[in-house]
Write an enzyme that holds these catalytic residues in place. Structure first.
Site, PDB file in Angstrom:
ATOM      1  N   GLU A 201       0.790  -1.241   0.000  1.00  0.00           N
ATOM      2  CA  GLU A 201       0.000   0.000   0.000  1.00  0.00           C
ATOM      3  C   GLU A 201       0.817   1.283   0.000  1.00  0.00           C
ATOM      4  O   GLU A 201       0.576   2.184   0.819  1.00  0.00           O
ATOM      5  CB  GLU A 201      -1.006  -0.012   1.165  1.00  0.00           C
ATOM      6  CG  GLU A 201      -1.985  -1.172   1.090  1.00  0.00           C
ATOM      7  CD  GLU A 201      -3.125  -1.086   2.075  1.00  0.00           C
ATOM      8  OE1 GLU A 201      -2.983  -0.445   3.122  1.00  0.00           O
ATOM      9  OE2 GLU A 201      -4.184  -1.708   1.772  1.00  0.00           O
ATOM     10  N   GLU A 339      -6.846  -7.226  -2.036  1.00  0.00           N
ATOM     11  CA  GLU A 339      -7.353  -7.101  -0.660  1.00  0.00           C
ATOM     12  C   GLU A 339      -8.711  -6.451  -0.756  1.00  0.00           C
ATOM     13  O   GLU A 339      -8.883  -5.493  -1.511  1.00  0.00           O
ATOM     14  CB  GLU A 339      -6.495  -6.137   0.182  1.00  0.00           C
ATOM     15  CG  GLU A 339      -5.262  -6.672   0.780  1.00  0.00           C
ATOM     16  CD  GLU A 339      -4.674  -5.677   1.808  1.00  0.00           C
ATOM     17  OE1 GLU A 339      -5.410  -4.881   2.420  1.00  0.00           O
ATOM     18  OE2 GLU A 339      -3.458  -5.703   1.977  1.00  0.00           O
TER      19      GLU A 339
END
Ligand SMILES: *[C@@H]1O[C@H](CO)[C@@H](O)[C@H](O)[C@H]1NC(C)=O
Ligand SMILES: *[C@@H]1O[C@H](CO)[C@@H](O)[C@H](O)[C@H]1NC(C)=O
Ligand SMILES: *[C@@H]1O[C@H](CO)[C@@H](O)[C@H](O)[C@H]1NC(C)=O
Ligand SMILES: *[C@@H]1O[C@H](CO)[C@@H](O)[C@H](O)[C@H]1NC(C)=O
Ligand SMILES: *[C@@H]1O[C@H](CO)[C@@H](O)[C@H](O)[C@H]1NC(C)=O
Length: 414
Positions: A201, A339
């Site tokens: 991320e 995700e």
């Protein structure tokens, strides 16, 4: 050389040069024309996110976890290839048997390749193969969890630095690459690695704020992705490489946003403020496939009231899935829904089938809910770090864990 043979030889060379990927060792996954391939056949998968597997201390628990994944049809596990601590945490880490790979006591971290360190990761990667599972390994974290980029920033750039110096400070980049070298060299011959992931991320901001060098249009993250993916490729010719990003777009002309209490709010998922440029990043030569995440309840807290707009978390996710499928099609590379999570069992059972359905329809090559939960672990009460613990034999639950006893949600993926 006879000129005719020379001609054929040159033609063969030119042909070889035009091949999109070199001949890979048996058992390695590659990508071509928007799909993954394994041993000459298309490869699609449902995967598991379980960052805690390398934190397990009992080998039988590692086996039991992979056995359960295998039983659910899971072919790929995504987990952390990092676990870093400060020297000041060392005594406690030893006392609690916490897995750690890097210790920071100065501007130079020290590797722990002992039985409480990388040997645990070795065991996970080796055992994955016994159950037919391949591993996506991330090199560091955008967030503080388990010692990510913020430790590099704190120790090397020093107090008061902004998060984004992680992507630009040459001393930090060298330090990150030193770690990447350790990990890649350790597993580069293993068919049990599915892909390397540059960072979990990556964003301009982390737990520290962003600085002026990482704002919309600076392309700092794209440059970093290019530099690091080229670097990993220089160490390892065969394994795939991906970003690990959340999939933010940079669409300055579209002015995507929403109204809140009469104020137009420009959306960081589309305006480049977060740092990624999904379309451009996926075109990079050594980024083999795209990744993105979905957490609308947490990304749009302003909207999480019934009265505010026509926005629903289900519809938002559907259009985000379509956007990434369209972008991947243009790049002719695979994309995985890497995700996603919504809170509450009922929300999960209502929303996940629709998201998964569209992802399948739009030819996503992989689907990985956050996160796979395990019950029946032998190590039954243990705090890892932060608020993470195994309790009554169940792996950590951040509100998104899916355990086998939750059959309505479990069956969506199994
Ligand atoms: C680790 O050390 C750095 C640098 O001293 C500090 O900023 C940070 O808060 C420490 N982190 C932890 C988890 O102890
Ligand atoms: C790091 O510092 C701790 C004390 O803060 C010390 O116990 C430990 O030996 C040091 N470790 C290394 C690898 O230098
Ligand atoms: C919500 O409403 C806005 C403007 O009122 C519109 O632009 C947008 O397309 C709508 N979104 C959905 C998902 O219907
Ligand atoms: C389900 O989602 C809605 C909309 O985001 C949220 O308000 C609600 O709290 C969620 N339910 C649970 C149990 O988390
Ligand atoms: C399923 O297992 C989890 C983890 O042990 C537990 O928290 C949860 O209450 C169980 N749910 C049901 C429906 O039994």
């Amino acid at each position: 050389m006879h000129s005719f043979l020379a001609l054929i030889f040159c033609a063969l060379l030119a042909f070889a040069g035009a091949q999109p990927s070199p001949v890979v060792p048996k058992g390695f996954v590659t990508q071509r024309n928007g799909e993954f391939r394994l041993n000459g056949k298309p490869f699609n998968f449902v995967g598991a996110n379980s960052y805690w597997v390398p934190l397990l201390t009992k080998k039988e628990d590692v086996h039991a976890t992979f056995r359960e994944m295998q039983g659910a049809g899971i072919k790929v596990l995504r987990t952390w290839g990092f676990n870093a601590i400060n020297g000041s945490e060392l005594a406690l880490a030893r006392e609690t048997d916490l897995t750690y790979y890097q210790v920071w006591n100065s501007t130079e971290w020290v590797i722990n390749d002992g039985p409480q360190g990388l040997q645990r990761l070795d065991y996970v990667i080796k055992t994955a193969g016994l159950y037919g599972i391949k591993v996506i390994l991330a090199f560091t974290n955008n967030w503080v969890g388990y010692g990510g980029s913020e430790l590099y920033v704190n120790w090397i750039a020093g107090a008061g630095s902004t998060h984004d110096v992680f992507f630009s400070d040459p001393r930090i980049i060298a330090s990150y690459q030193r770690y990447v070298t350790v990990i890649v060299n350790r597993y580069k011959n293993s068919p049990n690695i599915f892909a390397w992931e540059l960072m979990n991320e990556a964003r301009c901001l982390g737990d520290l704020p962003a600085g002026p060098n990482c704002v919309a249009g600076t392309n700092l993250l794209s440059h970093w992705y290019k530099q690091q993916s080229d670097y990993v490729r220089s160490l390892d010719s065969y394994h795939m490489i991906t970003t690990g990003g959340e999939g933010h777009f940079y669409w300055p002309d579209k002015n995507v946003g929403f109204w809140h209490n009469g104020v137009f709010i420009s959306d960081y998922n589309f305006n480049g403020q977060a740092g990624e440029d999904f379309d451009a990043d996926l075109q990079l030569e050594n980024i083999d496939f795209g990744t993105y995440h979905i957490y609308p309840q947490y990304w749009y807290t302003l909207l999480d009231t019934p009265s505010s707009t026509n926005f629903t978390i289900k519809d938002w996710g559907l259009s985000w899935i379509q956007d990434h499928a369209d972008s991947a099609k243009k790049a002719n590379k695979p994309v995985i829904l890497e995700e996603f999570g919504v809170s509450g069992l009922q929300n999960k059972t209502e929303i996940y089938p629709e998201w998964v359905g569209l992802a399948l329809k739009t030819r996503h090559a992989g689907i990985m809910p956050w996160q796979f939960g395990m019950t029946g672990l032998k190590e039954d009460n243990r705090v890892f770090k932060y608020a993470d613990y195994i309790i009554d034999g169940a792996s950590p639950n951040d509100g998104f864990a899916i355990y086998k006893n939750q059959t309505a949600v479990w069956n969506i993926f199994a």
